[in-house]
Design an enzyme around this catalytic site. Structure first.
Site, PDB file in Angstrom:
ATOM      1  N   ARG A  14      65.921 -29.153  42.917  1.00  0.00           N
ATOM      2  CA  ARG A  14      65.723 -29.308  44.368  1.00  0.00           C
ATOM      3  C   ARG A  14      64.275 -29.708  44.662  1.00  0.00           C
ATOM      4  O   ARG A  14      64.024 -30.662  45.403  1.00  0.00           O
ATOM      5  CB  ARG A  14      66.042 -27.979  45.089  1.00  0.00           C
ATOM      6  CG  ARG A  14      67.515 -27.652  45.178  1.00  0.00           C
ATOM      7  CD  ARG A  14      67.733 -26.272  45.798  1.00  0.00           C
ATOM      8  NE  ARG A  14      67.376 -25.235  44.855  1.00  0.00           N
ATOM      9  CZ  ARG A  14      68.248 -24.513  44.152  1.00  0.00           C
ATOM     10  NH1 ARG A  14      69.545 -24.704  44.319  1.00  0.00           N
ATOM     11  NH2 ARG A  14      67.848 -23.600  43.296  1.00  0.00           N
ATOM     12  N   HIS A 139      65.837 -16.931  51.991  1.00  0.00           N
ATOM     13  CA  HIS A 139      65.955 -18.156  51.195  1.00  0.00           C
ATOM     14  C   HIS A 139      67.419 -18.565  51.003  1.00  0.00           C
ATOM     15  O   HIS A 139      68.330 -17.765  51.194  1.00  0.00           O
ATOM     16  CB  HIS A 139      65.316 -17.969  49.821  1.00  0.00           C
ATOM     17  CG  HIS A 139      63.822 -18.042  49.843  1.00  0.00           C
ATOM     18  ND1 HIS A 139      63.029 -16.962  50.173  1.00  0.00           N
ATOM     19  CD2 HIS A 139      62.966 -19.064  49.581  1.00  0.00           C
ATOM     20  CE1 HIS A 139      61.760 -17.321  50.115  1.00  0.00           C
ATOM     21  NE2 HIS A 139      61.681 -18.585  49.764  1.00  0.00           N
ATOM     22  N   LYS A 143      68.439 -19.600  44.950  1.00  0.00           N
ATOM     23  CA  LYS A 143      67.128 -19.159  44.428  1.00  0.00           C
ATOM     24  C   LYS A 143      67.317 -18.161  43.287  1.00  0.00           C
ATOM     25  O   LYS A 143      68.087 -17.216  43.389  1.00  0.00           O
ATOM     26  CB  LYS A 143      66.293 -18.546  45.558  1.00  0.00           C
ATOM     27  CG  LYS A 143      64.907 -18.133  45.112  1.00  0.00           C
ATOM     28  CD  LYS A 143      63.989 -17.881  46.301  1.00  0.00           C
ATOM     29  CE  LYS A 143      62.628 -17.350  45.874  1.00  0.00           C
ATOM     30  NZ  LYS A 143      61.952 -18.198  44.873  1.00  0.00           N
TER      31      LYS A 143
HETATM   32  N1  LIG Z   1      55.478 -23.091  45.183  1.00  0.00           N
HETATM   33  C1  LIG Z   1      56.329 -23.601  46.071  1.00  0.00           C
HETATM   34  O1  LIG Z   1      55.947 -24.029  47.166  1.00  0.00           O
HETATM   35  C2  LIG Z   1      57.776 -23.648  45.743  1.00  0.00           C
HETATM   36  C3  LIG Z   1      58.196 -23.131  44.558  1.00  0.00           C
HETATM   37  N2  LIG Z   1      59.508 -23.159  44.240  1.00  0.00           N
HETATM   38  C4  LIG Z   1      59.834 -22.638  42.923  1.00  0.00           C
HETATM   39  O2  LIG Z   1      60.049 -23.741  42.054  1.00  0.00           O
HETATM   40  C5  LIG Z   1      61.015 -23.395  41.074  1.00  0.00           C
HETATM   41  C6  LIG Z   1      62.148 -24.412  41.108  1.00  0.00           C
HETATM   42  O3  LIG Z   1      62.837 -24.271  42.329  1.00  0.00           O
HETATM   43  P1  LIG Z   1      64.082 -25.200  42.681  1.00  0.00           P
HETATM   44  O4  LIG Z   1      63.663 -26.620  42.624  1.00  0.00           O
HETATM   45  O5  LIG Z   1      64.665 -24.681  43.921  1.00  0.00           O
HETATM   46  O6  LIG Z   1      65.056 -24.866  41.466  1.00  0.00           O
HETATM   47  P2  LIG Z   1      66.220 -25.791  40.844  1.00  0.00           P
HETATM   48  O7  LIG Z   1      67.097 -24.878  40.063  1.00  0.00           O
HETATM   49  O8  LIG Z   1      66.821 -26.649  41.889  1.00  0.00           O
HETATM   50  O9  LIG Z   1      65.421 -26.749  39.862  1.00  0.00           O
HETATM   51  C7  LIG Z   1      64.868 -26.344  38.645  1.00  0.00           C
HETATM   52  C8  LIG Z   1      65.038 -27.496  37.695  1.00  0.00           C
HETATM   53  O10 LIG Z   1      64.344 -27.192  36.504  1.00  0.00           O
HETATM   54  C9  LIG Z   1      65.185 -27.531  35.429  1.00  0.00           C
HETATM   55  N3  LIG Z   1      64.787 -26.788  34.262  1.00  0.00           N
HETATM   56  C10 LIG Z   1      65.111 -25.556  33.885  1.00  0.00           C
HETATM   57  N4  LIG Z   1      64.523 -25.249  32.744  1.00  0.00           N
HETATM   58  C11 LIG Z   1      63.780 -26.339  32.412  1.00  0.00           C
HETATM   59  C12 LIG Z   1      62.937 -26.665  31.316  1.00  0.00           C
HETATM   60  N5  LIG Z   1      62.753 -25.794  30.324  1.00  0.00           N
HETATM   61  N6  LIG Z   1      62.324 -27.865  31.300  1.00  0.00           N
HETATM   62  C13 LIG Z   1      62.515 -28.746  32.267  1.00  0.00           C
HETATM   63  N7  LIG Z   1      63.331 -28.512  33.312  1.00  0.00           N
HETATM   64  C14 LIG Z   1      63.945 -27.321  33.369  1.00  0.00           C
HETATM   65  C15 LIG Z   1      66.574 -27.224  35.898  1.00  0.00           C
HETATM   66  O11 LIG Z   1      67.536 -27.864  35.107  1.00  0.00           O
HETATM   67  P3  LIG Z   1      69.078 -27.403  35.166  1.00  0.00           P
HETATM   68  O12 LIG Z   1      69.564 -27.948  36.450  1.00  0.00           O
HETATM   69  O13 LIG Z   1      69.659 -28.029  33.946  1.00  0.00           O
HETATM   70  O14 LIG Z   1      69.078 -25.900  35.137  1.00  0.00           O
HETATM   71  C16 LIG Z   1      66.495 -27.754  37.326  1.00  0.00           C
HETATM   72  O15 LIG Z   1      66.727 -29.139  37.384  1.00  0.00           O
HETATM   73  C17 LIG Z   1      61.429 -21.952  41.387  1.00  0.00           C
HETATM   74  O16 LIG Z   1      60.658 -21.056  40.625  1.00  0.00           O
HETATM   75  C18 LIG Z   1      61.085 -21.829  42.847  1.00  0.00           C
HETATM   76  O17 LIG Z   1      60.873 -20.495  43.256  1.00  0.00           O
HETATM   77  C19 LIG Z   1      60.435 -23.708  45.052  1.00  0.00           C
HETATM   78  C20 LIG Z   1      60.077 -24.217  46.269  1.00  0.00           C
HETATM   79  C21 LIG Z   1      58.712 -24.233  46.709  1.00  0.00           C
HETATM   80  O1  LIG Z   2      62.737 -20.912  45.419  1.00  0.00           O
HETATM   81  C1  LIG Z   2      62.325 -21.363  46.519  1.00  0.00           C
HETATM   82  O2  LIG Z   2      63.018 -22.047  47.259  1.00  0.00           O
HETATM   83  C2  LIG Z   2      60.947 -21.058  46.911  1.00  0.00           C
HETATM   84  N1  LIG Z   2      60.171 -20.450  46.062  1.00  0.00           N
HETATM   85  C3  LIG Z   2      58.822 -20.080  46.265  1.00  0.00           C
HETATM   86  C4  LIG Z   2      58.691 -18.583  46.290  1.00  0.00           C
HETATM   87  O3  LIG Z   2      59.393 -17.886  45.538  1.00  0.00           O
HETATM   88  O4  LIG Z   2      57.858 -18.075  47.044  1.00  0.00           O
HETATM   89  C5  LIG Z   2      58.219 -20.756  47.465  1.00  0.00           C
HETATM   90  C6  LIG Z   2      59.140 -20.903  48.631  1.00  0.00           C
HETATM   91  O5  LIG Z   2      59.351 -19.644  49.179  1.00  0.00           O
HETATM   92  C7  LIG Z   2      60.444 -21.552  48.207  1.00  0.00           C
END
Ligand SMILES: NC(=O)C1=CN([C@@H]2O[C@H](COP(=O)(O)OP(=O)(O)OC[C@H]3O[C@@H](n4cnc5c(N)ncnc54)[C@H](OP(=O)(O)O)[C@@H]3O)[C@@H](O)[C@H]2O)C=CC1
Ligand SMILES: O=C(O)C1=N[C@H](C(=O)O)C[C@H](O)C1
Length: 255
Positions: A14, A139, A143
């Protein structure tokens, strides 16, 4: 000026897919960066070296992020990390890797949203004025972790400010409760996690004092909201060797 050579890890996710779009858009508009690799699960990390990446953006999973960041630091690739799960033990390991690679920068951003960064700052400012405080984070149901990294960080900041001000533990007469009813205790601050279809990423910090309530709320309505913060991190990390925890260090908040 040479372009930043950016790789995205978790590129099919995502956040990762949005980051791929944002880097490509920045390549078109500002021309200061280019996407050189987009890695998904199972793609070898050696791709980063082969592609000549200078900055890697990690948006994967708490189970994957440590190996990814260790690889980057050991290969002198700067990292911009949005992935959650950064315990004190993990941060200590990261500091050790960075000590062996002094020119490399790693940004850990609990939240890339500008409003979320401000929420944390304002919550820390407000904390000493109120007897009670609780956090509700809300959320999407996909998540992986709870409570959110942002909520944990907010609770830690609030707890630190309360301690500095000499505030006692907050009042709570609860004698019996169903497990979980009072949320998770994060440094003495109750944190409640809601998972609901339709939500993206939201947080409320609720403060209470005698006869008054004060609420700080932030809503990310879509993941594009995180992208200015991701791009800021990419642009700034090469100039910030070592560990930077929190995007606020790259924002001129007092200016
Ligand atoms: N700091 C911020 O502002 C934000 C942080 N986040 C954080 O970012 C992270 C990802 O969130 P989100 O995008 O929603 O999660 P998703 O599950 O949508 O995406 C994670 C992706 O990472 C892939 N993945 C898993 N393991 C690996 C690996 N070893 N190497 C490469 N790719 C891998 C997954 O593959 P597969 O689909 O095959 O499992 C998937 O495509 C979470 O920890 C979330 O909390 C999210 C939003 C904002
Ligand atoms: O997983 C998410 O979506 C998000 N992850 C981050 C968190 O755990 O704080 C940032 C944001 O809240 C979205």
């Amino acid at each position: 000026m040479s372009k930043l050579r950016v790789a995205v890890l978790g590129a099919g996710g995502r956040m990762g897919s949005e980051a791929v779009r944002a880097v490509r858009a920045a390549e078109e508009s500002a021309g200061d960066m280019e996407l050189v690799a987009a890695l998904g699960r199972g793609d070898p990390l050696s791709t980063l070296v082969e592609a000549g990446a200078t900055v890697a953006v990690d948006l994967t999973h708490p189970d994957a992020v440590m190996a990814n960041v260790e690889f980057c630091v050991r290969h002198g690739i700067h990292a911009v990390v949005g992935t959650t799960g950064w315990t004190e033990e993990r941060l200590a390991a990261l500091r050790d890797w960075l000590a062996d690679s002094p020119g490399t920068g790693v940004l850990i951003a609990p939240n890339f949203g500008i409003g979320a960064v401000l929420t944390m700052r304002f919550a820390r400012q407000a904390a000493r004025f109120f007897e009670s405080v609780e956090i509700v984070e809300l959320h999407h149901p996909g998540k992986a972790d709870a409570p959110s990294g942002t909520a944990v960080r907010t609770a830690q900041l609030v707890a630190g400010a309360r301690e500095e001000a000499g505030l006692p533990a907050q009042p709570d007469a609860t004698g019996t409760a169903l497990p979980g009813a009072r949320g998770a205790d994060v440094s003495g601050v109750p944190v409640h996690a809601v998972r609901l279809r339709g939500l993206v990423a939201h947080q409320e910090v609720l403060f209470g004092g005698e006869g008054e309530l004060f609420t700080i709320r932030h809503d990310s309505m879509n993941r594009a909201s995180f992208m200015p913060g991701v791009l800021l991190g990419i642009r700034r990390i090469a100039g910030a060797p070592g560990l930077t925890f929190g995007l606020e260090h790259f924002m001129e908040l007092d200016g």
